[in-house]
Design a protein around this motif. Structure first.
Motif, PDB file in Angstrom:
ATOM      1  N   TYR A   1       0.788  -1.585  -0.071  1.00  0.00           N
ATOM      2  CA  TYR A   1      -0.088  -0.005  -0.264  1.00  0.00           C
ATOM      3  C   TYR A   1       0.629   1.004   0.430  1.00  0.00           C
ATOM      4  O   TYR A   1       2.425   1.335   0.959  1.00  0.00           O
ATOM      5  CB  TYR A   1      -1.086   0.144   1.289  1.00  0.00           C
TER       6      TYR A   1
ATOM      7  N   GLU B   1      -2.141   8.035  -1.904  1.00  0.00           N
ATOM      8  CA  GLU B   1      -2.939   8.758  -3.058  1.00  0.00           C
ATOM      9  C   GLU B   1      -1.535   9.864  -2.757  1.00  0.00           C
ATOM     10  O   GLU B   1      -1.307   9.539  -4.173  1.00  0.00           O
ATOM     11  CB  GLU B   1      -3.838   8.837  -2.158  1.00  0.00           C
TER      12      GLU B   1
ATOM     13  N   ARG C   1      -4.114   3.055  -0.611  1.00  0.00           N
ATOM     14  CA  ARG C   1      -3.890   2.567  -2.300  1.00  0.00           C
ATOM     15  C   ARG C   1      -3.534   1.005  -2.259  1.00  0.00           C
ATOM     16  O   ARG C   1      -2.057   1.737  -2.096  1.00  0.00           O
ATOM     17  CB  ARG C   1      -4.178   3.593  -3.518  1.00  0.00           C
TER      18      ARG C   1
END
Length: 362
Positions: free
Chosen positions: A232, A235, A315
């Protein structure tokens, strides 16, 4: 499959019985045999003398109890009933190789072959049949003891000490406890999280949730659920650093990592290994701290999907790739697994894993 855990062979199923097995069939009134304290009134010569055989399994039970632990007898009985290692393993909630090892060890202890392997499965030899009744009496005695112990601990109250990885504590234990607390408010939770592995065998915790099953100790284990892991980033970080192609490495990137020396389960370790070319911007000893570091744009990190997917700031770096999954195991000491509050929490943990299976799997 069965061939990998076959039971030891002897020269003949009709071979002379061992002194131990022979002693199990001696009438206690003859003055021969093994006492309940484990001592023996038989010398090595007397063991081969022609015994007076008891007409019931009562003497067998007393002597078998003195020379074999209940767990060994339990494995013996389950294989006798199930006929195959696989079915016995499912009923015992262990691996089939464990059944083979335990029964083989029991045969070595008794010095006799208890099973024959046939096309229809494992069947008892004459020696096995000769101790079956005594073994079943031991089984009933164990059930009686268990029921009495449960009767003394039926109140669903008291503290349960749980050791868990942080992500499992956050996503499994606390939601399960929320549901349990509504039904049984007198049960209290003491949750211990972190990288240190508390010793369940030494009763440092009542039960544990681990990503690897223990290999020793008087413990009971069961697989709860697979848990997903993935890479991960925030953003903001992905806007500043274009993700590499899968497998191309992370040279020029920053990484958020556990403290040096921590490896974790193989699937998790493989994700961390993919970051080997990145700069270690942050190291921590807490999964929740890693989540916050990644969310603050400090680098790419390997996180549990149940935490990463739930955070809107994060994300997946490779959203099209399958996640890495690691089995989560429940470990409990044999002495406490049947107490009321422990059973209630285990049931709540299993219910939580079923309810949140998709979230936990990633």
């Amino acid at each position: 499959m069965l061939g990998r855990a076959t039971l030891p062979a002897v020269t003949s199923s009709s071979a002379m019985p061992s002194p131990k097995l022979l002693a199990m069939r001696v009438n206690r009134g003859s003055g021969c045999g093994r006492r309940m304290d484990g001592s023996s009134s038989l010398n090595r010569m007397d063991a081969w003398a022609a015994p007076t055989v008891a007409s019931s399994a009562h003497a067998d039970h007393a002597i078998l109890h003195g020379m074999a632990d209940w767990d060994a007898v339990r494995f013996f009985l389950e294989l006798a009933r199930a006929k195959t290692l696989a079915r016995a393993a499912r009923r015992l909630r262990v691996d089939y190789t464990t059944v083979g090892r335990r029964v083989s060890a029991f045969e070595r202890e008794l010095g006799a072959k208890l099973f024959e392997r046939t096309p229809d499965g494992f069947v008892l030899t004459d020696a096995g049949e000769s101790i079956r009744a005594a073994a079943e009496q031991m089984e009933q005695s164990a059930v009686d003891v268990e029921q009495r112990a449960l009767g003394a601990d039926r109140r669903l109250s008291g503290t349960v000490r749980v050791a868990a990885a942080e992500s499992a504590g956050h996503a499994v234990v606390l939601p399960a406890m929320r549901e349990l607390h509504q039904r049984h408010p007198e049960i209290r939770l003491y949750l211990m999280t972190g990288l240190a592995r508390l010793d369940i065998a030494r009763r440092e915790a009542d039960l544990a949730l681990r990503f690897a099953p223990p290999e020793s100790g008087d413990l009971r284990i069961r697989r709860l659920t697979p848990m997903g892991f993935a890479l991960y980033a925030s953003e903001d970080y992905l806007a500043r650093h274009r993700p590499p192609a899968p497998g191309a490495g992370f040279a020029g990137h920053d990484a958020v990592l556990f403290e040096e020396g921590f490896r974790g389960a193989p699937a998790f370790a493989s994700l961390v290994h993919s970051l080997r070319d990145a700069r270690a911007a942050v190291r921590a000893n807490s999964m929740l701290s890693l989540v916050e570091a990644v969310a603050n744009g400090l680098g790419v990190g390997a996180l549990t999907c149940c935490l990463g997917d739930a955070d809107p700031r994060l994300r997946r770096v490779f959203p099209d790739l399958p996640v890495q999954r690691v089995d989560l195991w429940l470990v409990v000491h044999a002495d406490v697994q049947r107490t009321g509050r422990i059973r209630a929490l285990i049931a709540a943990l299993e219910a939580r894993c079923r309810k949140a299976a998709a979230v936990l799997r990633g």
